[in-house]
Design an enzyme around this catalytic site. Structure first.
Site, PDB file in Angstrom:
ATOM      1  N   LYS A  87      -7.699   6.009  68.721  1.00 53.54           N
ATOM      2  CA  LYS A  87      -7.737   4.822  69.582  1.00 53.54           C
ATOM      3  C   LYS A  87      -6.922   4.990  70.860  1.00 53.54           C
ATOM      4  O   LYS A  87      -7.308   4.468  71.909  1.00 53.54           O
ATOM      5  CB  LYS A  87      -7.301   3.568  68.822  1.00 53.54           C
ATOM      6  CG  LYS A  87      -6.003   3.616  68.079  1.00 53.54           C
ATOM      7  CD  LYS A  87      -5.812   2.359  67.240  1.00 53.54           C
ATOM      8  CE  LYS A  87      -4.515   2.391  66.455  1.00 53.54           C
ATOM      9  NZ  LYS A  87      -4.534   3.403  65.365  1.00 53.54           N
TER      10      LYS A  87
ATOM     11  N   ASN B  62      -1.149  -1.643  72.083  1.00 52.21           N
ATOM     12  CA  ASN B  62      -0.428  -0.822  71.116  1.00 52.21           C
ATOM     13  C   ASN B  62      -0.063   0.543  71.689  1.00 52.21           C
ATOM     14  O   ASN B  62       0.549   1.364  71.008  1.00 52.21           O
ATOM     15  CB  ASN B  62      -1.291  -0.651  69.853  1.00 52.21           C
ATOM     16  CG  ASN B  62      -0.535  -0.046  68.695  1.00 52.21           C
ATOM     17  OD1 ASN B  62       0.542  -0.503  68.333  1.00 52.21           O
ATOM     18  ND2 ASN B  62      -1.092   1.004  68.109  1.00 52.21           N
TER      19      ASN B  62
ATOM     20  N   HIS C 207      -1.589   3.094  56.312  1.00 49.54           N
ATOM     21  CA  HIS C 207      -0.749   1.906  56.154  1.00 49.54           C
ATOM     22  C   HIS C 207      -0.899   1.278  54.761  1.00 49.54           C
ATOM     23  O   HIS C 207      -0.783   0.058  54.608  1.00 49.54           O
ATOM     24  CB  HIS C 207      -1.073   0.860  57.228  1.00 49.54           C
ATOM     25  CG  HIS C 207      -0.953   1.371  58.624  1.00 49.54           C
ATOM     26  ND1 HIS C 207       0.230   1.882  59.128  1.00 49.54           N
ATOM     27  CD2 HIS C 207      -1.872   1.458  59.626  1.00 49.54           C
ATOM     28  CE1 HIS C 207       0.031   2.255  60.383  1.00 49.54           C
ATOM     29  NE2 HIS C 207      -1.220   2.021  60.700  1.00 49.54           N
TER      30      HIS C 207
END
Length: 446
Positions: free
Chosen positions: A121, A144, A187
Site C-alpha cells: 500500500k 498511514n 496483525h
C-alpha cells in the site's frame, strides 16, 4: 450527536504522530480537548505540553475508564485498540469514538483516493501521487504513510494510505476510488481472526464512487461484488482489466488489448511490484487521468526504501533490502518476485517478532528459490521449524551474525535478501531503522 453541537469535551487517546495531528485539528477549531496515552512516560512530553498549553495530559494508570467516560467524544489513535477495557467502559456510558480519517473527511470535500491492503500500500500510494502530479494535478499524499491526513496541505485531490486500524474508526469515507490491494494474515495479535481483519479492511469501500479489485485475491472484492476496474497477474480479457501478457518472452502490462509498458522498462522489479503498478494505473484512471499519459513518469519510478530495494552487487552477488516485509505474505512476494529473476539462489535473512503468524506458507517458496535461510531474532526458531527440509537453515542471535554468514555462503548469481516476515521491535525501533542497519552492513562489504 453532531460534530460541533452536543460534543463539548474531547479526549485524544494516543499521542503518536496521528494523535498529535488530531490535537492540532481540535486546537485550530477552538475545541476544548485533553490528551492521554497509556504509556507511563513520553520522551516528548515537554514539547506536547508546550504545543497544547490548554490541554490536560494524562499518562499510564491515570487513563482509566472513569476518566474516558467523562468525555463526550474519544478521538482514538490507530495504534490504540478499541477493545481496551477503558475505552469499552467509556463507550458503554455514552462516549462516542472517532478517528483521524473521519475528522479529515469532515473538513475535506475534495476527491479522495483510498488505498489499503496487507502489502504494497505504501508503494501504490506513493506511485499514485507521483502519477497524478505528473498529470498536472495538485496532490497531497499521506495518511498511514508520511504526513498524517489531518496535517496535509490543501490540494485538489488526496491520496491516502489507510491501515486497518484507521479504518476501524472510519464511518463516512466516501472515496472517489478505493482498493484493497491484497489480504493476508497480519496483525493477528490485534484481531480475532482473518474475518475480523477483513471486516476492518472492507470499511474502505463505504460510499465509494468507484472500486478496484485484485482478480487474484477474492478477499479484495467490495461487498456486493461491484468493481469498476481490476488488476491481476493473468492476461486481461477486456478494457476493464489491467493484467500481464507475455510478448516476445517478456511480461508486459496491458489494459485489455492495449500494451502500456514492458516490465524491462520499469525500475521496480518482481511480480508483486508489477501488481502494484497495475493497481496504481487503475486508480489513476478512476481519478480522471488516462493511464497511457503517465507511462513516462511510471518508467522513472524507483520504488520506496526498504521495499525490495536494490542496494548493490559484489562479485556477482546482489543485495536487496526488504525490511518493510513485516509479515509472511510480503516476504513471500519478495521471494517469488525476485526468485524468478535471480540466476542463482535467494539467501534469505528473516526474523524478529512474528505477531502470532503462521510461517508455514514460507516453506514452498523457500524450497523453490532459497538456497538457505538465515533466521535471527525472537521468533527465529518458529521460522526455522516452518521451512525445515525445504532449504538449509541456520539460527543467529541477531542480523549482523546472519548477514556475515549469508555473505560467506553467497556465490556469483545469488541474491542476499533481507525480508524478515516479522516486526522489528525485538532489536530495532521500527522497520526503517532495521533497514538502515542492513544498508550499513551492505555498504561495508560493497
Amino acid at each position: 450527536m453532531n460534530e460541533a453541537g452536543s460534543i463539548n469535551t474531547r479526549m485524544v487517546v494516543g499521542l503518536g504522530m496521528t494523535g498529535l495531528s488530531a490535537a492540532r485539528w481540535c486546537q485550530r477549531r477552538g475545541y476544548a480537548f485533553d490528551l492521554c496515552d497509556t504509556r507511563p512516560a513520553l520522551v516528548n512530553i515537554e514539547q506536547i505540553a508546550s504545543e497544547f498549553p490548554d490541554a490536560r495530559i494524562f499518562l499510564g494508570d491515570q487513563v482509566s475508564g472513569e476518566l474516558l467516560a467523562s468525555y463526550d467524544q474519544l478521538i482514538v489513535s490507530p495504534g490504540v485498540p478499541l477493545t481496551l477495557p477503558s475505552i469499552q467502559q467509556a463507550v458503554s456510558q455514552g462516549a462516542s469514538v472517532t478517528g483521524d480519517i473521519d475528522l479529515f473527511r469532515q473538513q475535506c470535500d475534495k476527491p479522495l483516493i483510498a488505498i489499503t491492503g496487507s502489502n504494497g500500500k505504501s508503494t501504490v500510494t506513493t506511485l499514485v501521487g507521483e502519477l497524478l502530479q505528473a498529470a498536472g494535478k495538485s496532490v497531497a499524499v499521506g495518511g498511514n504513510i508520511g504526513v498524517p491526513a489531518l496535517d496535509l496541505p490543501q490540494a485538489d485531490i488526496y491520496v491516502l494510505e489507510l491501515s486497518s486500524f484507521q479504518l476501524e474508526t472510519t464511518r463516512a469515507l466516501g472515496a472517489q476510488a478505493a482498493v484493497i490491494l491484497n489480504l493476508s494474515e497480519d496483525h493477528m495479535d490485534r484481531y480475532q481472526g482473518m474475518n475480523d481483519y477483513l471486516t476492518a479492511k472492507q470499511r474502505i469501500f463505504q460510499a465509494a464512487q468507484h472500486t478496484v479489485v485484485n482478480r487474484d485475491d477474492a478477499a479484495t472484492m467490495a461487498p456486493g461484488g461491484k468493481a469498476d476496474l481490476s488488476f491481476g497477474l493473468s492476461a486481461p480479457t477486456d478494457a476493464a482489466e489491467f493484467g500481464l501478457s507475455v510478448i516476445d518472452g517478456e511480461y508486459c502490462i496491458c489494459r485489455g488489448d492495449a500494451v502500456l509498458v514492458k516490465s524491462s522498462e520499469l525500475k521496480v522489479k518482481g511480480l508483486h511490484n508489477l501488481a502494484n503498478v497495475m493497481a496504481a494505473l487503475a486508480l489513476v484512471e478512476l481519478a480522471g487521468v488516462n493511464s497511457a499519459d503517465v507511462i513516462p513518469c511510471l518508467k522513472s519510478f524507483t520504488g520506496l526504501e526498504h521495499r525490495c530495494q536494490w542496494l548493490g552487487e559484489r562479485d556477482g552477488v546482489a543485495f536487496y533490502n526488504d525490511s518493510k516485509g513485516t509479515n509472511v505474505a510480503s516476504t513471500l512476494a519478495a521471494i517469488d518476485g525476485l526468485g524468478a529473476a535471480t540466476e542463482g539462489n535467494i539467501l534469505l535473512l528473516a526474523g524478529g517478532v512474528g505477531k502470532g503468524q503462521d510461517f508455514s506458507p514460507l516453506a514452498s517458496s523457500c524450497g523453490q528459490y532459497a538456497g538457505a535461510l538465515f533466521a535471527y531474532g525472537e521468533d527465529k526458531q518458529q521460522i526455522a521449524d516452518a521451512v525445515a527440509g525445504q532449504c538449509e537453515v541456520s539460527l543467529y542471535a541477531n542480523m549482523d551474525e546472519a548477514f556475515r554468514a549469508a555473505c560467506d555462503s553467497a556465490k556469483p548469481g545469488d541474491a542476499v535478501l533481507l525480508s524478515p516476515a516479522c516486526a522489528s521491535f525485538d532489536q530495532f525501533k521500527n522497520y526503517a531503522e532495521r533497514g538502515q542497519h542492513f544498508c550499513r552492513l551492505v555498504e561495508a562489504v560493497l
